[in-house]
Design a protein around this motif. Structure first.
Motif, PDB file in Angstrom:
ATOM      1  N   LYS A  39      45.114  25.286  32.583  1.00 26.23           N
ATOM      2  CA  LYS A  39      44.202  26.424  32.483  1.00 26.23           C
ATOM      3  C   LYS A  39      43.068  26.251  33.481  1.00 26.23           C
ATOM      4  CE  LYS A  39      41.588  24.565  28.548  1.00 26.23           C
ATOM      5  NZ  LYS A  39      41.069  24.873  27.202  1.00 26.23           N
ATOM      6  N   GLU A  40      42.501  27.398  33.868  1.00 23.92           N
ATOM      7  CA  GLU A  40      41.410  27.409  34.833  1.00 23.92           C
ATOM      8  C   GLU A  40      40.362  28.404  34.360  1.00 23.92           C
ATOM      9  OE1 GLU A  40      40.556  28.542  39.540  1.00 23.92           O
ATOM     10  OE2 GLU A  40      42.587  28.653  38.732  1.00 23.92           O
ATOM     11  N   THR A  41      39.124  27.979  34.363  1.00 28.07           N
ATOM     12  CA  THR A  41      38.030  28.868  34.005  1.00 28.07           C
ATOM     13  C   THR A  41      37.658  29.704  35.224  1.00 28.07           C
ATOM     14  OG1 THR A  41      37.184  27.315  32.357  1.00 28.07           O
ATOM     15  CG2 THR A  41      35.656  28.991  33.156  1.00 28.07           C
ATOM     16  N   TYR A  63      30.771  37.310  31.277  1.00 23.64           N
ATOM     17  CA  TYR A  63      31.809  37.091  30.255  1.00 23.64           C
ATOM     18  C   TYR A  63      32.596  35.830  30.594  1.00 23.64           C
ATOM     19  CZ  TYR A  63      34.305  39.503  34.000  1.00 23.64           C
ATOM     20  OH  TYR A  63      34.789  39.868  35.231  1.00 23.64           O
ATOM     21  N   ASN A  64      33.341  35.352  29.608  1.00 17.43           N
ATOM     22  CA  ASN A  64      34.240  34.222  29.819  1.00 17.43           C
ATOM     23  C   ASN A  64      35.620  34.753  30.175  1.00 17.43           C
ATOM     24  OD1 ASN A  64      32.351  32.150  29.046  1.00 17.43           O
ATOM     25  ND2 ASN A  64      32.638  32.833  26.939  1.00 17.43           N
ATOM     26  N   LEU A  65      36.295  34.098  31.121  1.00 15.95           N
ATOM     27  CA  LEU A  65      37.627  34.516  31.543  1.00 15.95           C
ATOM     28  C   LEU A  65      38.430  33.295  31.961  1.00 15.95           C
ATOM     29  CD1 LEU A  65      39.484  36.987  32.103  1.00 15.95           C
ATOM     30  CD2 LEU A  65      38.629  36.941  34.455  1.00 15.95           C
ATOM     31  N   THR A  66      39.626  33.164  31.410  1.00 14.97           N
ATOM     32  CA  THR A  66      40.497  32.019  31.677  1.00 14.97           C
ATOM     33  C   THR A  66      41.831  32.491  32.222  1.00 14.97           C
ATOM     34  OG1 THR A  66      39.510  30.809  29.822  1.00 14.97           O
ATOM     35  CG2 THR A  66      41.629  30.005  30.628  1.00 14.97           C
ATOM     36  N   SER A  67      42.346  31.779  33.203  1.00 16.58           N
ATOM     37  CA  SER A  67      43.727  31.993  33.633  1.00 16.58           C
ATOM     38  C   SER A  67      44.513  30.743  33.267  1.00 16.58           C
ATOM     39  CB  SER A  67      43.822  32.264  35.138  1.00 16.58           C
ATOM     40  OG  SER A  67      43.517  31.095  35.874  1.00 16.58           O
ATOM     41  N   PHE A  68      45.826  30.898  33.109  1.00 12.89           N
ATOM     42  CA  PHE A  68      46.645  29.732  32.789  1.00 12.89           C
ATOM     43  C   PHE A  68      48.038  29.891  33.360  1.00 12.89           C
ATOM     44  CE2 PHE A  68      47.299  32.650  29.273  1.00 12.89           C
ATOM     45  CZ  PHE A  68      48.652  32.575  29.015  1.00 12.89           C
TER      46      PHE A  68
END
Length: 198
Positions: free
Chosen positions: A24-26, A36-41
């Motif tokens: 995962k990457e923030t 906002y918070n956003l994560t990719s994985f």
């Protein structure tokens, strides 16, 4: 009613040898002043708790988006077993499940460190089972899983691998192991749960 989460947490899950692990990457963080918070994985379709579709081992097999959800959602029977499951073991499990509730005998989940033998897979393939699940990352022997997979997937039996059944007693439950709808893929992760309706 009690709900059991029988899935592995994705980023700390067990990974089959050679498969890429989830990452995962923030992308955005409110701690860093973002709005906002956003994560990719990224992950392999067979990381953690997942469903195998027939196309995993068969060129002409159905993909995950073609599997009827009725196979992954319904009554299931949880049995305890450690070691190799042979033909007589699985016959006993199926007979017990059918004696308690025939509909649950269509979905068999094994609680324990168990490996399905080819002979046991033959018994399952000749039965009314539509889904077989276990705690290992592969249904067959880890060093040679192909034969068991091809036999079961060839009979359109869905495989639910990498479940976690600690604390779940033998018996009948309502299973929801619907996979993510990953069009054209040979497998998909799922958030598998068991519901004790007693």
């Amino acid at each position: 009613m009690k709900i059991y989460d029988i899935s592995q947490e994705v980023f700390s899950c067990v990974v089959f040898p050679g498969d890429p692990a989830p990452k995962k990457e923030t992308l955005n963080s409110m701690d860093n002043g973002d709005l906002y918070n956003l994560t990719s994985f990224s992950m392999c379709a067979h990381n953690g708790t997942h469903i195998d579709a027939p196309s995993h081992f068969m060129d002409d097999g159905a993909n995950i988006d073609s599997i009827p959800l009725s196979k992954t959602v319904g009554y299931a029977y949880v049995a305890e077993h450690n070691g190799t499951i042979n033909a007589s073991d699985i016959k006993s499990i199926l007979e017990k499940a059918e004696g308690i509730y025939p509909e649950a005998a269509k979905r068999i989940l094994i609680n324990g460190r168990a490996t399905l033998s080819f002979e046991a897979a033959e018994v399952i393939a000749a039965s009314d089972v539509v889904l077989f699940g276990n705690e290992s990352q592969t249904v067959g022997p880890e060093d040679a899983p192909m034969a068991v997979h091809k036999l079961l997937l060839g009979k359109k039996i869905v495989l639910l691998e990498g479940i976690r059944l600690g604390g779940v007693e033998e018996g009948v439950y309502l299973l929801n192991a619907a996979p993510l709808n990953l069009g054209g893929c040979e497998g998909a992760p799922c958030r598998a749960i068991l519901i004790d309706l007693k």
